[in-house]
Design an enzyme around this catalytic site. Structure first.
Site, short mmCIF file in Angstrom:
data_model
loop_
_atom_site.label_atom_id
_atom_site.label_comp_id
_atom_site.label_asym_id
_atom_site.label_seq_id
_atom_site.Cartn_x
_atom_site.Cartn_y
_atom_site.Cartn_z
N ASP A 407 0.86 -1.18 0.00
CA ASP A 407 0.00 0.00 0.00
C ASP A 407 0.90 1.24 0.00
O ASP A 407 2.12 1.13 0.23
CB ASP A 407 -0.89 -0.05 1.24
CG ASP A 407 -1.78 1.18 1.35
OD1 ASP A 407 -2.33 1.59 0.32
OD2 ASP A 407 -1.92 1.72 2.47
N GLU A 530 -8.39 14.45 7.79
CA GLU A 530 -9.40 15.32 8.40
C GLU A 530 -8.78 16.22 9.46
O GLU A 530 -9.10 17.41 9.53
CB GLU A 530 -10.51 14.47 9.01
CG GLU A 530 -11.43 13.81 7.99
CD GLU A 530 -12.67 13.23 8.62
OE1 GLU A 530 -12.62 12.91 9.82
OE2 GLU A 530 -13.70 13.13 7.93
N LYS A 594 -17.21 16.13 0.85
CA LYS A 594 -15.80 16.12 0.46
C LYS A 594 -15.42 14.69 0.08
O LYS A 594 -15.99 13.72 0.59
CB LYS A 594 -14.90 16.63 1.59
CG LYS A 594 -14.76 15.68 2.76
CD LYS A 594 -13.79 16.20 3.79
CE LYS A 594 -13.71 15.23 4.97
NZ LYS A 594 -12.88 15.76 6.05
N THR A 705 -2.58 1.26 -4.61
CA THR A 705 -3.07 2.40 -3.84
C THR A 705 -4.41 2.87 -4.35
O THR A 705 -4.78 2.63 -5.51
CB THR A 705 -2.05 3.56 -3.91
OG1 THR A 705 -2.55 4.68 -3.20
CG2 THR A 705 -1.77 3.96 -5.36
N ARG A 793 -6.15 3.94 -7.86
CA ARG A 793 -7.61 3.93 -7.78
C ARG A 793 -8.12 2.50 -7.52
O ARG A 793 -9.07 2.04 -8.13
CB ARG A 793 -8.24 4.49 -9.05
CG ARG A 793 -8.11 5.99 -9.21
CD ARG A 793 -8.76 6.70 -8.06
NE ARG A 793 -8.83 8.14 -8.24
CZ ARG A 793 -8.77 9.00 -7.23
NH1 ARG A 793 -8.56 8.56 -6.00
NH2 ARG A 793 -8.87 10.30 -7.43
N ASP A 820 -1.21 -0.98 6.04
CA ASP A 820 -1.40 -0.47 7.40
C ASP A 820 -2.86 -0.25 7.77
O ASP A 820 -3.16 -0.03 8.94
CB ASP A 820 -0.66 0.85 7.56
CG ASP A 820 -1.36 2.00 6.82
OD1 ASP A 820 -1.70 1.80 5.63
OD2 ASP A 820 -1.56 3.06 7.42
#
Length: 1175
Positions: A407, A530, A594, A705, A793, A820
């Site tokens: 990742d 965030e 968002k 990813t 994606r 992770d």
């Protein structure tokens, strides 16, 4: 009755409803028509056995293992028929193995019983009969109202009813469940939130309908039906209402909750289920070898039986007069006699299958796994995290990895987000020297500074934040201010960030206090993105203050504004966005959203879409993570429709997720784009070096990813996954199968034409789905010819599909996945080896992995050192076990040609029993734990050495045949050397007698024990004091035992065959000469082969050993000399030149923090690498 029996056996499970109905406080209807559902009690049972079923259940589990069952059959055959060896020879080793395993499992289960009793006996308070009753945790029933105080652990899965807060919320930490240390807010429904006393709760009449138990920690669907004044009020329940067993109450004085899942039906207990079993390549090879040796065993038994009957068929070889057949033998069936003799030979040769191999391998894996956790080089000081081993079955698989799938976010990067740039209404801004300025001005310039935004000094460092004074501006500037205002309000409201009030004693209690200065606020969030965005908005003057009674409070230029939080449309990986619906102070209903630009921009109908898309691409090219911000305003009628749809979806018990997805799709449309944000996630330390080392080791690295194409490519270039000189091929934005196929064919042609240069491939999720659907072979052909592959994606399940595609390819490569986050769990479980990074996105990946490390850079040490050592150790252990058993049994087979296949055993029964248990077991076990054939630092500095052990080379058929042939050749030397040197010539003995059967067999056994032990010494490159102890100690123990065993008349033994045999053997000079000659002859062949291999065809590892030996101090002196003594220096120089090995010098007992690798006291057990100053 029959149906009940079938249900108990699991063939006809009873029908179970998809939902359960829970009457709070167990107030059941009084109409007599209701039949209460039966629920289990609240006992946690992690133990496997009881005092009554331990023996039969444990024996059943152990005899399910093929090797144990095989030896049980051999033991039973020895009991039933007349066999040449005592049943003790098979029964005692089997009993030893079964007993040791049973004691280990029994002790572990006893510990589990103690733990269960402690948990089940914990005191709790339950509301019953209008008061609080103290009881034990195991007595909680579904429907009971339980009171939990601050810092207590929830004893069952509870639905929150109320707390000491006015809004009925509470904070919990789930660190023991998923490792996430941040506090989570849970809420109750408004109708029960006001019931804060026992008396009020005693009057509650309510029913909970919810789903049946499931293991997913983050999924819960239900509804609460409250009866008030003869009216029913329905409220939805979700994960935010469920308090999980094992979580701890924080920041709240007390709460009341109703138990919905108890005991083994709680989510914590359901997650006890072990992951699917993974089998290493070594284990598969070992099983193959066992089958081959089983074939050899059966073949030897058949050959011996046939030759016996062939001999008996010849008249001249009839039975001697003193051994005539009995009447029963002459009259018995030939078929039965043949079967009986076959079984007898099978028993005679059965030790060619090593019974102790499985136990030794288990011990090696179990004990060896501790070394990873003890390695200080895998310890991360900042987070105080050491490496964890969740399964020890795959240690050696770390040395066989051919593909690494990783990742990006949190794995290659730090997952520490810093706000860098943003795009607002088509204008791009960046943070320079603490100020948010339009793109273009120099860092020292303040011209063009955004008039509304002011200082960007860090939130944590400022005592009070004020915006810059507004300048007198025309209408256009006023409009600009409004746009920026709305943008940062959206950032400050659209999130799930929480706030703790920073006080002198830590986290404060009670509701939020909106008058606090920003310096007294500390934001925490499960998503670092965030947190970074909310802090950036606060630095810009729009400060999120907190939530009070479903009201979000924001300070705008020092003025407090309250927004009523109406709905949260939670983030999910399919939508790739989240939204909130709030009511502004003016009464307007607004939706703020968002998410990724691919999920937000298609939903937008207004705003600077084109400019923002360009800015997002520019941000991505810099390697920044991007999010788009948009909003929508609802009319009163539109909001009524939205509220109705959300209520219906959230209160549905069936297909709730699908209905919510449809509702979200309907609501999140017709958006007005406000802008985009860009945050930086910097690379972890030494990521570039680690990826380059993996490439040098022959390992292909794939990055999987969810980031957009430009961001992913930028990070791949910066971390060294892609090189600047690499030809980057792309398979992106494919819309059809035909277009995808054509693009793949073009890529394949380009790779063929430019085969000299390296290629990298970039593929996005949509194109990947098309490629995997119809064109797997073509896609795999392209991928196999690329040095590096980047998939962007990607959805979580797509990651797992890619790994499975590689796993089932014709080459069957060993794969490793590292990640992770929770979205990486599927690929971690799919890969042969799963590595979890203990990062900032919780511990789901670490909990579901095989190994967990704190940083990506530790992967190189884990593979190149630990993986290399583990594979070398266990591969040699397996080959050596089969080798020494071939040496053990082949003389037995040869002896039958000289005893006319009478099934006479060559060795004494005690020697048969103890050969694998005592005489030859310890040297190879210690070797498999501490062997380091080359310095660990050399392995890390030369990743190419990893290629020498790839493709399971040490357990290939070629290597297997070498060890097998070596075993047979040594066995022939043992037998025929003993026979021709002392077995026929009577003049060699002082008394003129020939060696008897037991003396001859003991001579063969003695040569064998010495030879196989010294053979293990030749394989050892890294000598410690414990190696010396068990190697030479095993030989000494054999001699002492034999003298003791043969020198005394043992009254409890049925026969005294070995009395004085060993003493007579040692008293013969010819026997000593024969032992020395045969041992030297056997090992000379092996030494000569090693010398020629190293001189003519040395591997990279052997070259490194030689270079290391030449550049080091002559460390062989430590084997036989104290420091300062040099009697064996010349021998040391000669052997080091030949085989390139050394042992540690005399070592001080003082531990030094600079010592590499392991931290053990090296004078007690040297598990550390060879000191560079010595070797």
């Amino acid at each position: 009755m029959w149906r009940w029996v079938r249900q108990q056996l699991g063939f006809d499970p009873p029908h179970q409803s998809d939902t359960r109905t829970i009457y709070i406080a167990n107030r059941f209807p009084q109409n007599g028509l209701y039949t209460p559902q039966k629920f289990i009690d609240n006992r946690i049972i992690s133990s496997k056995y009881t005092i009554w079923n331990f023996v039969p259940k444990n024996l059943f589990e152990q005899f399910r293992r093929v090797a144990n069952f095989y030896f049980l059959i051999i033991f039973l055959v020895q009991l039933m028929i007349d066999t040449p060896t005592s049943p003790i020879t098979s029964g005692l080793p089997l009993f030893f193995v079964i007993t040791v395993t049973a004691i280990k499992q029994g002790y572990e289960d006893w510990l589990r019983h103690n733990s269960d009793n402690e948990v089940n006996g914990a005191p709790v308070y339950v509301v019953r009969s209008g008061g609080l009753v103290k009881t034990r945790s195991k007595n909680i029933r579904v429907g009971d109202i339980v009171r939990i105080a601050k810092d207590e652990i929830f004893p069952a899965d509870l639905v929150l009813l109320s707390s000491d807060r006015l809004d009925g919320s509470c904070h919990v930490t789930t660190a023991s469940l998923d490792g996430e240390t941040n506090l989570k807010t849970h809420v109750s429904v408004p109708e029960t939130a006001v019931l804060q006393t026992v008396a009020n709760l005693d009057s509650l009449i309510a029913v909970i309908e919810c789903q049946q138990p499931e293991a997913d920690l983050y999924r819960f669907m239900g509804r609460m039906i409250i009866t008030q004044q003869m009216e029913e009020i329905v409220r939805p329940l979700g994960p935010e209402s469920l308090l999980l067993r094992g979580a701890r109450l924080k920041n709240t004085k007390e709460i009341f909750g109703v138990a919905v899942y108890t005991g083994m039906e709680t989510k914590m207990a359901l997650n006890y289920k072990s992951k699917s079993q993974k089998r290493s390549a070594v284990e598969k090879s070992m099983n193959t070898f066992l089958i081959i040796y089983l074939i050899i065993l059966i073949s030897e038994a058949i050959i011996s039986t046939i030759l016996k009957y062939t001999w008996q068929a010849e008249e001249k070889w009839d039975e001697p007069w003193y051994n005539q057949k009995t009447e029963h033998q002459r009259n018995s069936s030939k078929i039965l006699r043949f079967i009986s003799d076959f079984l007898a030979f099978l028993v005679l040769y059965n030790f060619i299958i090593p019974i102790s191999l499985y136990v030794t391998v288990e011990m090696q894996k179990f004990l060896g796994s501790f070394f990873i956790g003890w390695d200080l080089d895998l310890y991360h000081e900042e987070s105080d995290q050491k490496a964890q081993v969740n399964t020890s079955d795959l240690n050696e698989e770390l040395g066989q990895v051919e593909y690494v799938f990783t990742d990006k976010t949190g794995t290659l990067t730090e997952n520490e987000m810093q706000f860098r740039e943003c795009s607002i209404n088509g204008l791009k801004y960046q943070e320079i020297n603490g100020k948010l300025v339009p793109e273009g001005p120099s860092p020292d310039s303040t011209e063009g500074e955004v008039p509304f935004l002011g200082s960007l000094s860090h939130l944590s460092n400022s005592a009070h934040l004020t915006a810059t004074s507004l300048r007198t501006s025309p209408e256009s500037e006023t409009e600009l201010i409004k746009e920026h205002d709305l943008f940062f309000k959206a950032v400050s409201l659209c999130h799930t960030v929480q706030i703790s009030n920073v006080q002198t004693d830590g986290i404060g209690d009670g509701p939020w206090q909106p008058n606090l200065a920003p310096a007294q606020l500390e934001y925490y969030a499960s998503s670092p993105d965030e947190k970074a965005l909310v802090e950036a908005a606060a630095r810009a003057g729009i400060i999120f203050v907190g939530i009070s009674e479903e009201t979000m409070e924001v300070k705008v230029l020092g003025r407090l504004e309250r927004y009523k939080l109406l709905h949260i449309l939670e983030f999910d990986s399919d939508r790739r966005r989240m939204s909130v619906i709030v009511q502004a102070p003016s009464g307007e209903k607004l939706l703020f959203a968002k998410g990724a630009e691919s999920s937000i921009l298609p939903k937008c109908i207004g705003g600077e879409i084109a400019k923002t898309r360009i800015h997002v691409d520019e941000f991505a090219l810099k390697g920044l993570r991007t999010l788009c911000i948009a909003y929508r305003q609802f009319t009163a009628k539109e909001y009524e429709d939205v509220d109705r749809r959300l209520f219906e979806a959230r209160t549905a018990l069936q297909h709730r997720e699908e209905k919510l997805a449809d509702a979200f799709q309907y609501i999140e449309k017709d958006l007005i784009l406000l802008g985009a944000t860009a945050v930086e996630d910097r690379l972890q330390d030494k990521v570039r070096e680690t990826i380059e080392a993996l490439r040098m080791a022959g390992i292909k690295v794939w990055v999987l990813t969810g980031d957009k194409h430009e961001t992913a490519v930028s990070v791949s270039l910066s971390c060294g996954h892609f090189h600047r000189t690499m030809n980057i091929l792309e398979l992106i934005n494919q819309k059809s199968d035909s277009g995808c196929a054509e693009q793949l064919r073009q890529l394949a042609r380009r790779i063929t034409e430019d085969h000299v240069i390296q290629h990298g491939l970039v593929v996005d999720g949509t194109s990947l789905s098309l490629a995997l659907r119809e064109h797997e072979k073509l896609f795999m052909e392209v991928c196999r010819n690329c040095s590096a592959v980047l998939c962007c994606r990607m959805a979580p399940l797509q990651k797992a599909k890619v790994i499975r595609l590689i796993k089932i390819s014709p080459e069957k490569p060993i794969t490793l996945a590292v990640g992770d986050g929770a979205n990486d769990v599927s690929m971690i479980q799919e890969a042969h080896v799963g590595i979890g990074i203990m990062g900032k996105e919780g511990r789901q990946a670490a909990r579901n992995s095989d190994y967990a490390i704190a940083r990506f850079k530790f992967l190189s040490k884990l593979l190149f050192v630990h993986g290399h050592f583990y594979y070398i150790r266990i591969a040699t252990l397996v080959q050596y076990f089969f080798y020494k058993n071939v040496c053990f049994i082949t003389p037995q087979f040869l002896y039958q040609f000289y005893c006319l296949f009478s099934q006479q055993t060559l060795y004494d029964s005690v020697y048969l029993t103890l050969y694998n248990i005592c005489f030859t077991s310890l040297p190879v076990l210690i070797y498999s734990l501490v062997e380091q054939h080359i310095d660990p630092h050399v392995l890390q500095s030369k990743p190419t050495l990893y290629r020498d052990i790839s493709k399971n080379g040490l357990l290939s058929i070629k290597a297997f045949l070498y060890w097998t042939v070596l075993g047979f050749s040594h066995a022939f030397i043992f037998f025929f050397g003993s026979y021709f040197l002392v077995g026929k010539d009577t003049s060699l003995l002082g008394n003129g007698q020939m060696f008897g059967n037991w003396t001859f067999g003991t001579l063969v056994f003695t040569v064998m024990v010495i030879t196989v032990t010294v053979k293990m010494a030749l394989e050892t490159h890294f000598w410690t004091w414990i190696n010396h102890l068990v190697t030479w100690g095993s030989i000494i123990f054999y001699f002492i035992f034999s003298l003791f065993y043969g020198g005394i008349l043992w009254p409890f033994l049925g026969s005294q065959n070995m009395y004085f045999v060993f003493i007579q053997l040692l008293s013969s000079g010819s026997a000593w000469f024969a032992i020395l000659l045969m041992v030297v002859t056997c090992l000379f062949i092996d030494v000569v082969k090693k010398v020629f291999d190293r001189q003519l065809h040395p591997t990279s590892t052997e070259k490194a050993q030689l270079a290391e030996a030449h550049s080091s101090v002559k460390c062989l002196d430590s084997v036989c000399c104290f420091p300062g003594e040099t009697p064996c220096a010349s021998v040391g120089r000669m052997l080091e030149r030949v085989i390139g090995r050394c042992s540690p010098n005399h070592i001080s007992r003082l531990w030094n923090a600079s010592d590499p690798f392991y931290t053990n006291d090296r004078s007690i057990l040297t598990l550390s690498p060879m000191d560079s100053s010595t070797c």
